[in-house]
Design a protein around this motif. Structure first.
Motif, PDB file in Angstrom:
ATOM      1  N   ASP A 184       0.832  -1.210   0.000  1.00 55.07           N
ATOM      2  CA  ASP A 184       0.000   0.000   0.000  1.00 55.07           C
ATOM      3  C   ASP A 184       0.865   1.258   0.000  1.00 55.07           C
ATOM      4  OD1 ASP A 184      -2.444  -1.258  -0.091  1.00 55.07           O
ATOM      5  OD2 ASP A 184      -2.783  -1.199   2.080  1.00 55.07           O
ATOM      6  N   VAL A 185       1.924   1.262   0.795  1.00 57.09           N
ATOM      7  CA  VAL A 185       2.776   2.451   0.901  1.00 57.09           C
ATOM      8  C   VAL A 185       3.723   2.554  -0.293  1.00 57.09           C
ATOM      9  CG1 VAL A 185       4.581   3.584   2.256  1.00 57.09           C
ATOM     10  CG2 VAL A 185       2.631   2.521   3.416  1.00 57.09           C
ATOM     11  N   ASN A 186       4.466   1.483  -0.569  1.00 55.57           N
ATOM     12  CA  ASN A 186       5.546   1.566  -1.559  1.00 55.57           C
ATOM     13  C   ASN A 186       5.080   1.491  -3.012  1.00 55.57           C
ATOM     14  OD1 ASN A 186       7.136   1.513   0.721  1.00 55.57           O
ATOM     15  ND2 ASN A 186       8.483  -0.115   0.000  1.00 55.57           N
ATOM     16  N   PHE A 187       3.933   0.870  -3.233  1.00 57.46           N
ATOM     17  CA  PHE A 187       3.512   0.645  -4.624  1.00 57.46           C
ATOM     18  C   PHE A 187       2.138   1.239  -4.939  1.00 57.46           C
ATOM     19  CE2 PHE A 187       1.958  -2.244  -8.091  1.00 57.46           C
ATOM     20  CZ  PHE A 187       2.810  -1.751  -9.076  1.00 57.46           C
ATOM     21  N   PHE A 188       1.106   0.801  -4.229  1.00 58.84           N
ATOM     22  CA  PHE A 188      -0.226   1.305  -4.544  1.00 58.84           C
ATOM     23  C   PHE A 188      -0.344   2.795  -4.227  1.00 58.84           C
ATOM     24  CE2 PHE A 188      -1.236  -3.300  -3.710  1.00 58.84           C
ATOM     25  CZ  PHE A 188      -1.420  -3.610  -5.043  1.00 58.84           C
ATOM     26  N   GLY A 189       0.340   3.252  -3.172  1.00 59.71           N
ATOM     27  CA  GLY A 189       0.338   4.682  -2.855  1.00 59.71           C
ATOM     28  C   GLY A 189       1.007   5.490  -3.947  1.00 59.71           C
ATOM     29  N   LEU A 190       2.115   4.962  -4.460  1.00 63.82           N
ATOM     30  CA  LEU A 190       2.816   5.617  -5.571  1.00 63.82           C
ATOM     31  C   LEU A 190       1.898   5.735  -6.787  1.00 63.82           C
ATOM     32  CD1 LEU A 190       6.425   4.856  -6.770  1.00 63.82           C
ATOM     33  CD2 LEU A 190       4.531   4.602  -8.381  1.00 63.82           C
ATOM     34  N   ILE A 191       1.152   4.682  -7.072  1.00 65.79           N
ATOM     35  CA  ILE A 191       0.218   4.724  -8.203  1.00 65.79           C
ATOM     36  C   ILE A 191      -0.864   5.774  -7.968  1.00 65.79           C
ATOM     37  CG2 ILE A 191      -1.614   3.429  -9.384  1.00 65.79           C
ATOM     38  CD1 ILE A 191       0.116   0.930  -9.109  1.00 65.79           C
ATOM     39  N   ALA A 192      -1.388   5.827  -6.741  1.00 68.35           N
ATOM     40  CA  ALA A 192      -2.473   6.768  -6.445  1.00 68.35           C
ATOM     41  C   ALA A 192      -2.021   8.220  -6.615  1.00 68.35           C
ATOM     42  CB  ALA A 192      -2.991   6.530  -5.025  1.00 68.35           C
ATOM     43  N   VAL A 193      -0.810   8.541  -6.160  1.00 67.41           N
ATOM     44  CA  VAL A 193      -0.302   9.915  -6.307  1.00 67.41           C
ATOM     45  C   VAL A 193      -0.065  10.218  -7.786  1.00 67.41           C
ATOM     46  CG1 VAL A 193       1.534  11.527  -5.693  1.00 67.41           C
ATOM     47  CG2 VAL A 193       0.738   9.877  -4.003  1.00 67.41           C
ATOM     48  N   THR A 194       0.489   9.251  -8.509  1.00 80.36           N
ATOM     49  CA  THR A 194       0.722   9.437  -9.935  1.00 80.36           C
ATOM     50  C   THR A 194      -0.593   9.699 -10.675  1.00 80.36           C
ATOM     51  OG1 THR A 194       2.676   8.004  -9.852  1.00 80.36           O
ATOM     52  CG2 THR A 194       1.674   8.357 -12.011  1.00 80.36           C
ATOM     53  N   GLN A 195      -1.619   8.909 -10.373  1.00 84.99           N
ATOM     54  CA  GLN A 195      -2.919   9.106 -11.020  1.00 84.99           C
ATOM     55  C   GLN A 195      -3.493  10.490 -10.732  1.00 84.99           C
ATOM     56  OE1 GLN A 195      -4.930   5.583  -9.431  1.00 84.99           O
ATOM     57  NE2 GLN A 195      -5.037   4.728 -11.500  1.00 84.99           N
ATOM     58  N   ALA A 196      -3.192  11.017  -9.540  1.00 87.84           N
ATOM     59  CA  ALA A 196      -3.740  12.318  -9.156  1.00 87.84           C
ATOM     60  C   ALA A 196      -3.109  13.475  -9.928  1.00 87.84           C
ATOM     61  CB  ALA A 196      -3.565  12.538  -7.654  1.00 87.84           C
ATOM     62  N   VAL A 197      -1.841  13.357 -10.303  1.00 86.69           N
ATOM     63  CA  VAL A 197      -1.179  14.455 -11.019  1.00 86.69           C
ATOM     64  C   VAL A 197      -1.266  14.305 -12.536  1.00 86.69           C
ATOM     65  CG1 VAL A 197       0.442  14.782  -9.111  1.00 86.69           C
ATOM     66  CG2 VAL A 197       1.153  13.443 -11.101  1.00 86.69           C
ATOM     67  N   LEU A 198      -1.572  13.112 -13.021  1.00 87.73           N
ATOM     68  CA  LEU A 198      -1.543  12.876 -14.465  1.00 87.73           C
ATOM     69  C   LEU A 198      -2.530  13.717 -15.279  1.00 87.73           C
ATOM     70  CD1 LEU A 198      -0.812   9.071 -14.974  1.00 87.73           C
ATOM     71  CD2 LEU A 198       0.553  11.029 -15.711  1.00 87.73           C
ATOM     72  N   PRO A 199      -3.750  13.944 -14.827  1.00 88.31           N
ATOM     73  CA  PRO A 199      -4.657  14.750 -15.655  1.00 88.31           C
ATOM     74  C   PRO A 199      -4.084  16.126 -15.992  1.00 88.31           C
ATOM     75  CG  PRO A 199      -5.906  13.608 -13.973  1.00 88.31           C
ATOM     76  CD  PRO A 199      -4.454  13.388 -13.644  1.00 88.31           C
ATOM     77  N   GLY A 200      -3.478  16.786 -15.013  1.00 89.97           N
ATOM     78  CA  GLY A 200      -2.893  18.098 -15.252  1.00 89.97           C
ATOM     79  C   GLY A 200      -1.700  18.036 -16.181  1.00 89.97           C
ATOM     80  N   MET A 201      -0.832  17.060 -15.975  1.00 90.92           N
ATOM     81  CA  MET A 201       0.338  16.914 -16.844  1.00 90.92           C
ATOM     82  C   MET A 201      -0.083  16.590 -18.273  1.00 90.92           C
ATOM     83  SD  MET A 201       3.221  14.902 -14.577  1.00 90.92           S
ATOM     84  CE  MET A 201       4.076  15.718 -13.211  1.00 90.92           C
ATOM     85  N   ARG A 202      -1.060  15.717 -18.400  1.00 88.99           N
ATOM     86  CA  ARG A 202      -1.522  15.338 -19.742  1.00 88.99           C
ATOM     87  C   ARG A 202      -2.156  16.536 -20.448  1.00 88.99           C
ATOM     88  NH1 ARG A 202      -6.335  13.611 -20.707  1.00 88.99           N
ATOM     89  NH2 ARG A 202      -6.655  12.902 -18.559  1.00 88.99           N
ATOM     90  N   GLU A 203      -2.939  17.329 -19.721  1.00 87.27           N
ATOM     91  CA  GLU A 203      -3.554  18.513 -20.306  1.00 87.27           C
ATOM     92  C   GLU A 203      -2.495  19.521 -20.761  1.00 87.27           C
ATOM     93  OE1 GLU A 203      -6.628  22.129 -19.061  1.00 87.27           O
ATOM     94  OE2 GLU A 203      -6.405  20.374 -17.755  1.00 87.27           O
ATOM     95  N   ASN A 204      -1.437  19.654 -19.951  1.00 84.70           N
ATOM     96  CA  ASN A 204      -0.362  20.595 -20.277  1.00 84.70           C
ATOM     97  C   ASN A 204       0.620  20.036 -21.305  1.00 84.70           C
ATOM     98  OD1 ASN A 204      -1.385  22.421 -18.411  1.00 84.70           O
ATOM     99  ND2 ASN A 204      -0.117  21.637 -16.736  1.00 84.70           N
ATOM    100  N   ARG A 205       0.475  18.712 -21.584  1.00 89.26           N
ATOM    101  CA  ARG A 205       1.406  18.037 -22.497  1.00 89.26           C
ATOM    102  C   ARG A 205       2.855  18.227 -22.036  1.00 89.26           C
ATOM    103  NH1 ARG A 205      -2.827  15.921 -23.950  1.00 89.26           N
ATOM    104  NH2 ARG A 205      -3.286  15.311 -26.103  1.00 89.26           N
ATOM    105  N   ASN A 206       3.037  18.102 -20.718  1.00 91.26           N
ATOM    106  CA  ASN A 206       4.375  18.308 -20.164  1.00 91.26           C
ATOM    107  C   ASN A 206       4.417  17.771 -18.733  1.00 91.26           C
ATOM    108  OD1 ASN A 206       7.105  19.629 -20.224  1.00 91.26           O
ATOM    109  ND2 ASN A 206       6.219  20.730 -18.482  1.00 91.26           N
ATOM    110  N   GLY A 207       5.550  17.203 -18.358  1.00 94.19           N
ATOM    111  CA  GLY A 207       5.721  16.766 -16.975  1.00 94.19           C
ATOM    112  C   GLY A 207       6.820  15.729 -16.846  1.00 94.19           C
ATOM    113  N   VAL A 208       7.294  15.560 -15.623  1.00 94.87           N
ATOM    114  CA  VAL A 208       8.288  14.539 -15.313  1.00 94.87           C
ATOM    115  C   VAL A 208       7.829  13.816 -14.051  1.00 94.87           C
ATOM    116  CG1 VAL A 208      10.700  14.018 -14.785  1.00 94.87           C
ATOM    117  CG2 VAL A 208      10.151  15.966 -16.273  1.00 94.87           C
ATOM    118  N   ILE A 209       7.791  12.506 -14.105  1.00 91.56           N
ATOM    119  CA  ILE A 209       7.461  11.696 -12.927  1.00 91.56           C
ATOM    120  C   ILE A 209       8.703  10.910 -12.548  1.00 91.56           C
ATOM    121  CG2 ILE A 209       6.048   9.809 -12.024  1.00 91.56           C
ATOM    122  CD1 ILE A 209       3.857  10.724 -14.002  1.00 91.56           C
ATOM    123  N   ILE A 210       9.179  11.135 -11.324  1.00 91.52           N
ATOM    124  CA  ILE A 210      10.401  10.493 -10.835  1.00 91.52           C
ATOM    125  C   ILE A 210      10.020   9.564  -9.684  1.00 91.52           C
ATOM    126  CG2 ILE A 210      12.684  10.857  -9.835  1.00 91.52           C
ATOM    127  CD1 ILE A 210      12.555  13.726 -11.029  1.00 91.52           C
TER     128      ILE A 210
END
Length: 270
Positions: free
Chosen positions: A103-129
């Protein structure tokens, strides 16, 4: 225009140093942690927004992302840093311990990534580390759950390149080696101590070896690797954070499975 970075697990270790480095480089920083009310240093920095974020709580994730966008306009870079290590024999791990590690190391990482992706995709720009570990490329004894999550992070990140590069979003993996952080303290969990006695001698030897393992105090190396990944504009995927991590990964790739297993078993007296 200033760029904005969101960092999870910013209360200590790699996350804390990364906040300081990006702030010094004149970035806007959304520094997230489970207990921001306890913070006494980062909250004094200009252009740093402290928010409460628990990667296992989707509402807190959404609130942090929304607060960051409201203050700074967008999120250009996400650093998924929050995590911990569960050590011990798999046989004794409870279902709760197993699920928490993922939940912490993997599913949590996915949840945070999903939360920022709409904005990055709309802006056509972003870096996920995504912060992995040497433990995402090779294994140690008594770390099977931790390694499973980091191997999963590596595979997830590598595959996401195909989905997200088309929208101008880059994927990066930073792989630290051994550093003196809270990983061996508050970020370490020992699995069910009431397991079979058969494991006890080798596990105690393993823990002694870990306690005496040479650890680097230069945590800023990891922050610098994260900064490079965020700013180099390269399609490079993996960033070993120090020379020892790079050498260990190279050693693993030079050796066959059996030879590497024998070497590690000898190292840990197993």
């Amino acid at each position: 225009m200033k760029k904005t970075i969101l960092i999870t697990g910013a209360s200590s270790g790699f996350g804390r140093e990364t906040v300081k480095l990006f702030n010094a480089k004149n970035w806007n920083v959304i520094a997230t942690m489970r207990s921001p009310e306890k913070e006494t240093e980062l909250n004094k920095l200009d252009n740093v927004l402290l928010t409460k974020l628990d990667v296992t709580n989707k509402q807190s994730i959404q609130s942090s992302v929304a607060a960051g966008i409201e203050k700074f306009g967008c999120i250009d870079v996400l650093v998924n840093n929050a995590g911990y290590g569960a050590f011990g024999e798999l046989e004794s791990a409870t279902e709760e311990e197993i699920r928490k590690q993922f939940d912490v190391n993997f599913f949590g990482l996915i949840a945070v990534t999903q939360a920022v992706l709409p904005g990055m995709r709309e802006n056509r720009n972003g870096v996920i580390i995504n912060i992995s570990s040497v433990g995402g490329r090779l294994t140690f004894p008594y770390c099977s759950l931790y390694h499973a999550t980091k191997f999963a992070v590596e595979g997830l990140t590598e595959s996401l390149q195909y989905e997200l590069n088309q929208f101008g979003i880059s994927l990066k993996i930073v792989e630290p080696g051994g550093y003196k952080t809270e990983f061996a303290g508050s970020s370490m969990s020992i699995l069910n101590a009431d397991g079979p006695a058969d494991y006890k001698p080798s596990f105690e030897h393993f823990m002694t070896m870990i306690a005496n393992w040479p650890m680097s105090e230069n945590i800023v190396e990891v922050a610098e690797a994260i900064y490079e990944a965020a700013t180099d504009g390269d399609e490079k995927l993996r960033y070993p954070a120090d020379i020892h991590a790079a050498e260990l990964i190279q050693t693993r790739h030079r050796m066959g499975d059996l030879d590497f297993k024998k070497m590690m078993a000898a190292q840990f007296g197993m």
